[in-house]
Design an enzyme around this catalytic site. Structure first.
Site, PDB file in Angstrom:
ATOM      1  N   ILE A  36       0.823  -1.216   0.000  1.00 36.11           N
ATOM      2  CA  ILE A  36       0.000   0.000   0.000  1.00 36.11           C
ATOM      3  C   ILE A  36       0.860   1.270   0.000  1.00 36.11           C
ATOM      4  CG2 ILE A  36      -0.267   0.355   2.513  1.00 36.11           C
ATOM      5  CD1 ILE A  36      -3.319   0.628   1.955  1.00 36.11           C
ATOM      6  N   ASN A  91      11.935  -8.512   6.485  1.00 40.27           N
ATOM      7  CA  ASN A  91      12.155  -7.805   7.744  1.00 40.27           C
ATOM      8  C   ASN A  91      11.664  -8.695   8.887  1.00 40.27           C
ATOM      9  OD1 ASN A  91      13.117  -5.498   6.401  1.00 40.27           O
ATOM     10  ND2 ASN A  91      11.042  -4.707   6.133  1.00 40.27           N
ATOM     11  N   GLY A  97      12.861  -4.195  11.548  1.00 42.09           N
ATOM     12  CA  GLY A  97      11.904  -3.271  10.937  1.00 42.09           C
ATOM     13  C   GLY A  97      10.581  -3.897  10.555  1.00 42.09           C
ATOM     14  N   GLN A  98      10.270  -5.072  11.139  1.00 41.91           N
ATOM     15  CA  GLN A  98       8.990  -5.713  10.819  1.00 41.91           C
ATOM     16  C   GLN A  98       7.858  -4.973  11.526  1.00 41.91           C
ATOM     17  OE1 GLN A  98       8.765  -9.883  11.876  1.00 41.91           O
ATOM     18  NE2 GLN A  98       6.777 -10.160  10.848  1.00 41.91           N
ATOM     19  N   HIS A 104       6.188 -12.162   5.693  1.00 46.51           N
ATOM     20  CA  HIS A 104       6.009 -11.670   4.328  1.00 46.51           C
ATOM     21  C   HIS A 104       7.350 -11.390   3.690  1.00 46.51           C
ATOM     22  CE1 HIS A 104       5.767  -8.318   7.183  1.00 46.51           C
ATOM     23  NE2 HIS A 104       6.374  -7.567   6.277  1.00 46.51           N
ATOM     24  N   LEU A 105       7.408 -11.614   2.384  1.00 45.64           N
ATOM     25  CA  LEU A 105       8.562 -11.246   1.575  1.00 45.64           C
ATOM     26  C   LEU A 105       8.198  -9.975   0.829  1.00 45.64           C
ATOM     27  CD1 LEU A 105       8.933 -14.329   2.109  1.00 45.64           C
ATOM     28  CD2 LEU A 105       9.954 -14.490  -0.161  1.00 45.64           C
ATOM     29  N   HIS A 106       9.115  -9.012   0.829  1.00 49.36           N
ATOM     30  CA  HIS A 106       8.973  -7.843  -0.040  1.00 49.36           C
ATOM     31  C   HIS A 106       9.725  -8.144  -1.339  1.00 49.36           C
ATOM     32  CE1 HIS A 106       7.851  -4.777   3.163  1.00 49.36           C
ATOM     33  NE2 HIS A 106       8.416  -5.709   3.929  1.00 49.36           N
TER      34      HIS A 106
HETATM   35  P1  5GP Z   1       7.178  -4.737   7.248  1.00 48.16           P
HETATM   36  O1  5GP Z   1       7.489  -3.332   7.695  1.00 48.16           O
HETATM   37  O2  5GP Z   1       6.450  -5.513   8.313  1.00 48.16           O
HETATM   38  O3  5GP Z   1       8.366  -5.478   6.697  1.00 48.16           O
HETATM   39  O4  5GP Z   1       6.218  -4.587   6.009  1.00 48.16           O
HETATM   40  C1  5GP Z   1       4.859  -4.366   6.122  1.00 48.16           C
HETATM   41  C2  5GP Z   1       4.409  -3.772   4.823  1.00 48.16           C
HETATM   42  O5  5GP Z   1       3.008  -3.846   4.772  1.00 48.16           O
HETATM   43  C3  5GP Z   1       4.791  -2.295   4.637  1.00 48.16           C
HETATM   44  O6  5GP Z   1       5.588  -2.153   3.472  1.00 48.16           O
HETATM   45  C4  5GP Z   1       3.436  -1.599   4.504  1.00 48.16           C
HETATM   46  O7  5GP Z   1       3.447  -0.554   3.554  1.00 48.16           O
HETATM   47  C5  5GP Z   1       2.519  -2.725   4.090  1.00 48.16           C
HETATM   48  N1  5GP Z   1       1.148  -2.556   4.518  1.00 48.16           N
HETATM   49  C6  5GP Z   1       0.718  -2.157   5.750  1.00 48.16           C
HETATM   50  N2  5GP Z   1      -0.625  -2.130   5.785  1.00 48.16           N
HETATM   51  C7  5GP Z   1      -1.043  -2.539   4.550  1.00 48.16           C
HETATM   52  C8  5GP Z   1      -2.336  -2.710   3.973  1.00 48.16           C
HETATM   53  O8  5GP Z   1      -3.383  -2.517   4.610  1.00 48.16           O
HETATM   54  N3  5GP Z   1      -2.389  -3.139   2.690  1.00 48.16           N
HETATM   55  C9  5GP Z   1      -1.247  -3.363   1.950  1.00 48.16           C
HETATM   56  N4  5GP Z   1      -1.406  -3.763   0.681  1.00 48.16           N
HETATM   57  N5  5GP Z   1      -0.020  -3.218   2.475  1.00 48.16           N
HETATM   58  C10 5GP Z   1       0.080  -2.799   3.753  1.00 48.16           C
END
Ligand code: 5GP
Ligand code: ZN
Length: 118
Positions: A36, A91, A97-98, A104-106
């Protein structure tokens, strides 16, 4: 339907379709959707359908699933024509930074990545 902790998990709700998302790929084990807040022209999240809090919580019985998630990321990169390069990031926990506690994988691509990461 999800139960227990997963009821409060954002990505479980996305997998279930309770929270809307833009799908990119799905199969019986995984779901991939657009981030998002994209940090690159291509920024896709790949998650297991089952709730796993982080890669630290993935036991030996999840080895095949973890490999599958990596394959999905690579397959999406191929489909998105990211042959010039991309980055796959996992992360993990606070220092990593999670921010969403569902593994999840980016998949990031479409621009030059820098090193070291922030
Ligand atoms: P993290 O920081 O845990 O590695 O990644 C979480 C990711 O989830 C972030 O890049 C953030 O932008 C994304 N994210 C958070 N809320 C939502 C959502 O409601 N929908 C989508 N599609 N992505 C989200
Ligand atoms: Zn979850």
């Amino acid at each position: 339907m999800y139960t227990g902790f997963a009821m409060s998990c954002l990505f479980c709700k996305i997998v279930e379709g309770v929270v809307p998302s833009a799908p990119v790929y799905q199969d019986d084990l995984s779901y991939a959707f657009a981030d998002i807040h994209p940090q690159a022209p291509v920024h896709i999240l790949i998650v297991p359908r089952e709730h796993i809090g982080s890669i630290d919580e993935a036991g030996k019985d999840k080895q095949a699933l973890l490999g599958h998630l990596l394959w999905v990321a690579a397959e999406i990169a191929r489909k998105k024509n990211l042959g010039s390069g991309h980055r796959i990031v996992v992360n993990t926990s606070g220092d990593g930074g999670q921010t969403v506690d569902h593994l999840h994988l980016h998949l990031l691509g479409g621009r030059q990545m820098t090193w070291p990461p922030g």
